[in-house]
Design an enzyme around this catalytic site. Structure first.
Site, PDB file in Angstrom:
ATOM      1  N   GLU A   1     -10.911 -15.873  -8.428  1.00 18.44           N
ATOM      2  CA  GLU A   1      -9.901 -15.888  -6.976  1.00 18.44           C
ATOM      3  C   GLU A   1      -9.700 -14.369  -6.824  1.00 18.44           C
ATOM      4  OE1 GLU A   1      -6.979 -18.600  -7.885  1.00 18.44           O
ATOM      5  OE2 GLU A   1      -7.923 -20.267  -8.074  1.00 18.44           O
TER       6      GLU A   1
ATOM      7  N   GLY B   1      -6.388 -11.615  -9.895  1.00 20.50           N
ATOM      8  CA  GLY B   1      -5.914 -10.446 -10.592  1.00 20.50           C
ATOM      9  C   GLY B   1      -6.597  -9.450 -11.073  1.00 20.50           C
TER      10      GLY B   1
ATOM     11  N   TYR C   1      -2.306  -7.070   0.305  1.00 20.33           N
ATOM     12  CA  TYR C   1      -0.989  -7.077   0.533  1.00 20.33           C
ATOM     13  C   TYR C   1      -0.109  -6.032   1.356  1.00 20.33           C
ATOM     14  CZ  TYR C   1      -2.345 -10.202  -3.229  1.00 20.33           C
ATOM     15  OH  TYR C   1      -2.906 -11.064  -3.712  1.00 20.33           O
TER      16      TYR C   1
ATOM     17  N   CYS D   1      16.344   1.704   7.856  1.00 22.40           N
ATOM     18  CA  CYS D   1      17.476   1.934   7.561  1.00 22.40           C
ATOM     19  C   CYS D   1      17.996   1.342   6.144  1.00 22.40           C
ATOM     20  CB  CYS D   1      18.829   1.441   8.552  1.00 22.40           C
ATOM     21  SG  CYS D   1      18.289   2.476  10.049  1.00 22.40           S
ATOM     22  N   GLU D   2      17.100   1.926   5.217  1.00 20.01           N
ATOM     23  CA  GLU D   2      17.127   1.402   3.753  1.00 20.01           C
ATOM     24  C   GLU D   2      16.762   2.662   2.903  1.00 20.01           C
ATOM     25  OE1 GLU D   2      16.447  -2.246   2.107  1.00 20.01           O
ATOM     26  OE2 GLU D   2      16.439  -3.237   4.186  1.00 20.01           O
TER      27      GLU D   2
ATOM     28  N   ARG E   1       4.918  -2.529  -0.383  1.00 19.74           N
ATOM     29  CA  ARG E   1       4.837  -2.530  -1.925  1.00 19.74           C
ATOM     30  C   ARG E   1       5.586  -1.350  -2.676  1.00 19.74           C
ATOM     31  NH1 ARG E   1       0.605  -1.771  -4.230  1.00 19.74           N
ATOM     32  NH2 ARG E   1       0.591  -3.539  -5.624  1.00 19.74           N
TER      33      ARG E   1
ATOM     34  N   TYR F   1       8.148  -3.238  -5.393  1.00 17.74           N
ATOM     35  CA  TYR F   1       7.379  -3.198  -6.826  1.00 17.74           C
ATOM     36  C   TYR F   1       7.329  -1.577  -7.266  1.00 17.74           C
ATOM     37  CZ  TYR F   1       4.964  -7.337  -4.772  1.00 17.74           C
ATOM     38  OH  TYR F   1       4.591  -8.335  -4.192  1.00 17.74           O
TER      39      TYR F   1
ATOM     40  N   GLY G   1      -8.310 -11.152  -5.068  1.00 16.19           N
ATOM     41  CA  GLY G   1      -8.073 -10.838  -3.611  1.00 16.19           C
ATOM     42  C   GLY G   1      -7.888  -9.130  -3.554  1.00 16.19           C
TER      43      GLY G   1
HETATM   44  N1  LLP Z   1      -4.860 -16.831  -7.237  1.00 19.28           N
HETATM   45  C1  LLP Z   1      -3.651 -17.254  -7.287  1.00 19.28           C
HETATM   46  C2  LLP Z   1      -3.413 -18.263  -7.768  1.00 19.28           C
HETATM   47  C3  LLP Z   1      -2.716 -16.010  -6.866  1.00 19.28           C
HETATM   48  O1  LLP Z   1      -1.192 -16.565  -7.177  1.00 19.28           O
HETATM   49  C4  LLP Z   1      -2.972 -14.888  -6.655  1.00 19.28           C
HETATM   50  C5  LLP Z   1      -2.070 -14.091  -6.240  1.00 19.28           C
HETATM   51  C6  LLP Z   1      -4.453 -14.388  -6.707  1.00 19.28           C
HETATM   52  C7  LLP Z   1      -5.469 -15.438  -6.905  1.00 19.28           C
HETATM   53  C8  LLP Z   1      -5.185 -13.307  -6.356  1.00 19.28           C
HETATM   54  O2  LLP Z   1      -4.294 -12.136  -6.994  1.00 19.28           O
HETATM   55  P1  LLP Z   1      -5.124 -10.866  -6.959  1.00 19.28           P
HETATM   56  O3  LLP Z   1      -6.618 -10.909  -7.322  1.00 19.28           O
HETATM   57  O4  LLP Z   1      -5.118 -10.384  -5.646  1.00 19.28           O
HETATM   58  O5  LLP Z   1      -4.324  -9.825  -7.762  1.00 19.28           O
HETATM   59  N2  LLP Z   1       1.998  -8.889  -3.327  1.00 19.28           N
HETATM   60  C9  LLP Z   1       1.673  -8.514  -4.675  1.00 19.28           C
HETATM   61  C10 LLP Z   1       0.508  -9.482  -5.374  1.00 19.28           C
HETATM   62  C11 LLP Z   1       0.869 -10.894  -5.593  1.00 19.28           C
HETATM   63  C12 LLP Z   1      -0.180 -11.820  -5.899  1.00 19.28           C
HETATM   64  C13 LLP Z   1       0.328 -13.216  -5.743  1.00 19.28           C
HETATM   65  N3  LLP Z   1      -0.894 -14.162  -6.259  1.00 19.28           N
HETATM   66  C14 LLP Z   1       1.311  -7.013  -4.596  1.00 19.28           C
HETATM   67  O6  LLP Z   1       1.359  -6.281  -3.552  1.00 19.28           O
HETATM   68  O7  LLP Z   1       1.097  -6.368  -6.021  1.00 19.28           O
END
Ligand code: LLP
Length: 421
Positions: A281, A245, A380, A350-351, A320, A324, A283
């Site tokens: 974790e 996150g 993402y 078409c949206e 995105r 969002y 991402g």
């Molecule tokens: N760990 C768990 C259990 C998660 O559910 C997630 C993301 C992460 C780690 C990694 O989170 P990050 O570091 O990437 O923020 N599609 C959305 C984001 C969805 C995140 C879902 N879970 C967007 O485009 O903002």
């Protein structure tokens, strides 16, 4: 704009004589070779981001499990693996991809509220580091399957600490009304009854607060609550996984620098959980700013109400903004002199929700054929793309210095029906 590029890339994105470069490659050359829409990733930027995390958390040296849902291209996974990270997965498909990219089972952590029996079997066979368990029902299922396979598996209980974070409603995951994790009462009951789960080892606790969190305070709040909980229950975890996150700048904005973010969390952790191993974790932080979506203007359209740049990338390529209302900087591949105009940058789908940016100030001289770069699209972006409106997915390219590597070929029209009878 130069300031933003500097903030997100430390010079890896730059304008040279008015032309946009990713590392040492001219963006216009890339699109003339590979076409548009095109995802481009900077190899050095991914490596730099991993190093930044490692440095900022150096007091605890956590296992960094890259959350591959952000971008699971094999070339990216291999790069992340080579940089010494593990991986966070959420499905059998991601498990298979992780193994294919070379990750060893003991660096894989498996989260998600709906793991199927098949997925659990595959993960146990792959000898993963641990499951993050999100319900009592899941715990029982894993225990049973582990018994059948005559193995003992590590589990971390995902605790829902009811911590709010400042992010989009859809990506808050630690409020008690969400589907994620176990309540503290449930975790405490599992701890009391751990002997009932003969084939499980309760190795630790996990939480994941949400996504794109720009300050460390919610993590510290969560760790404080966890500390109280552990003191009350007497449970001594070997592992605490604080999830991902970690936020990134999508524009020039006030966000806690990773050096401060990591250090504050690490300091709190070392003081309060001295002999516990930390897992993180991230991402988005690793790949978000390392990816750019290049797109070509198809038409410049004027209505009574607005001016539009209609481009060849749409919400199927990058969802995105539509999903969002996320902000992505949009900048030209070639800088024109002269006045700016205000445009909505929209896709061909078409949206009305199919937009990449609204009310953006860009050169009045931009026209059909010109290329735009949608920034911060590495996380993402491709991983949430689809074939909606009969659109083959874009190619993905990685740049390293002057080198250009194809990570994924552009889908073809016949790919659109290859699974249909
Ligand atoms: N760990 C768990 C259990 C998660 O559910 C997630 C993301 C992460 C780690 C990694 O989170 P990050 O570091 O990437 O923020 N599609 C959305 C984001 C969805 C995140 C879902 N879970 C967007 O485009 O903002």
């Amino acid at each position: 704009m130069e300031k933003y590029l500097e903030i997100i890339s430390n010079g890896l994105y730059s304008y040279r004589k008015g032309k946009l470069f990713i590392e040492d490659v001219d963006v216009e050359k890339l699109v003339s070779r590979f076409g548009t829409p095109l995802y481009v990733y900077s190899c050095s930027l991914i490596q730099n981001q991993i190093k930044k995390i490692r440095d900022s958390f150096k007091n605890v040296s956590p296992l960094i499990c890259y959350s591959m849902k952000a971008n699971s291209n094999l070339k990216i996974l291999k790069l992340v693996h080579k940089s010494g990270c593990g991986v966070d997965i959420v499905s059998g498909g991601e498990l298979a991809r992780a193994l294919k990219a070379g990750f060893k089972g003991n660096s894989i952590v498996f989260a998600g509220v709906g793991k199927t029996a098949n997925e659990i079997v595959e993960a146990i066979k792959a000898n993963i580091y641990f499951f993050t368990v999100e319900s009592i029902e899941e715990l029982k299922t894993i225990d049973k399957i582990a018994g059948n396979l005559k193995s003992k598996v590590n589990c971390c209980l995902r605790i829902n600490l009811d911590v709010d974070v400042d992010t989009h409603h859809y990506t808050k995951t630690a409020k008690k009304e969400t589907k994620f994790g176990l309540s503290p009462q449930q975790v405490s009951s599992v701890i009391r009854h751990q002997r009932d789960f003969k084939h499980l080892k309760l190795a630790g606790i996990q939480f994941h607060l949400g996504s794109n969190i720009k300050i460390s305070s919610p993590y510290i709040e969560a760790l404080k609550r966890l500390k109280t909980f552990l003191d009350d229950t007497g449970f001594k975890p070997q592992i605490i996984d604080i999830g991902g996150g970690f936020g990134i700048p999508y524009r020039i904005e006030n966000i806690e620098p990773i050096e401060v973010f990591g250090e504050r969390i690490s300091d709190f952790f070392v003081k309060n959980f001295p002999s516990v191993s930390m897992v993180i974790e991230p991402g988005r932080f690793i790949v978000g700013n390392a990816g750019v979506l290049l797109t070509r203007i198809i038409y410049k359209k004027k209505t009574e109400a607005k001016k539009f740049l209609i481009v060849d990338a749409g919400m199927n390529d990058l969802i995105r903004p539509a999903l969002y209302n996320s902000y992505h900087e949009i900048i030209p591949a070639v800088v024109y002199k002269g006045m700016n105009e205000t445009y909505d940058i929209v896709g061909p789908i078409c949206e009305t929700g199919d937009f990449l940016g609204k009310e953006r100030s860009l050169s009045a001289n931009l026209d059909a054929g010109d290329v735009l770069a949608v920034m911060s699209a590495g996380a993402y972006g491709f991983s949430m793309s689809s074939n909606y409106n009969g659109r083959p997915r874009p190619a993905e390219i990685m740049v390293s210095g002057k080198k250009v590597i194809v990570c994924r070929k552009r889908e073809t029209i016949s790919d659109l029906w290859k699974h249909e009878m």
